[in-house]
Design a protein around this motif. Structure first.
Motif, mmCIF file in Angstrom:
data_model
loop_
_atom_site.group_PDB
_atom_site.id
_atom_site.type_symbol
_atom_site.label_atom_id
_atom_site.label_comp_id
_atom_site.label_asym_id
_atom_site.label_seq_id
_atom_site.Cartn_x
_atom_site.Cartn_y
_atom_site.Cartn_z
ATOM 1 N N GLU A 77 0.816 -1.508 0.367
ATOM 2 C CA GLU A 77 -0.010 -0.245 -0.098
ATOM 3 C C GLU A 77 0.880 1.261 -0.439
ATOM 4 O OE1 GLU A 77 -2.756 -0.086 3.093
ATOM 5 O OE2 GLU A 77 -3.353 -1.958 2.725
ATOM 6 N N THR A 78 2.226 1.322 0.299
ATOM 7 C CA THR A 78 2.476 2.253 0.229
ATOM 8 C C THR A 78 3.809 2.635 -0.898
ATOM 9 O OG1 THR A 78 4.511 0.780 1.204
ATOM 10 C CG2 THR A 78 3.347 1.964 2.490
ATOM 11 N N HIS A 81 2.567 5.532 -2.980
ATOM 12 C CA HIS A 81 1.688 6.852 -1.636
ATOM 13 C C HIS A 81 2.022 8.276 -2.199
ATOM 14 C CE1 HIS A 81 -1.135 8.538 1.120
ATOM 15 N NE2 HIS A 81 -1.389 6.761 1.660
#
Length: 114
Positions: A77-78, A81
């Motif tokens: 998810e990073t 980002h």
């Protein structure tokens, strides 16, 4: 039908190799075999092996499945980002500062009357 081979930069290949080593380290720290991770991820033994070797032909879906099998899916998810994209943030702020209203031809005519 053969898959189209994409040429990657040395930096991209190096990054994939590093990610593969990190996956292997995570698996070994958990004392899991490749077979176990492959089973949990729903992938073949060969696919997990290729991921650990940094093979650029392995899909993003396969990487996500292995990360999930290792309980590391939140690390994905990073990736890219927006809050961590310092270059993009700086470029965006420069664009916003430069975005002044342009003078239209009609406005120039008005300025000339004064």
């Amino acid at each position: 039908m053969s898959k189209k081979q994409t040429s990657l930069t040395e930096q991209a290949l190096s990054t994939l190799n590093l990610v593969g080593k990190q996956l292997r380290t995570a698996r070994l720290r958990r004392n899991l075999t490749i077979e176990h991770v492959a089973g949990r991820a729903g992938l073949s033994l060969g696919t997990v092996t290729r991921l650990e070797k940094g093979d650029p032909g392995v899909s993003l879906g396969a990487l996500t499945s292995v990360l999930t099998a290792l309980n590391l899916e939140t690390s994905l998810e990073t990736v890219a980002h927006p809050a961590a994209d310092l270059v993009g943030i700086n470029l965006d702020s420069l664009k916003k500062r430069k975005r002044a209203r342009t003078i239209k031809d009609d406005d120039r005519d008005l300025d000339a009357d004064f």
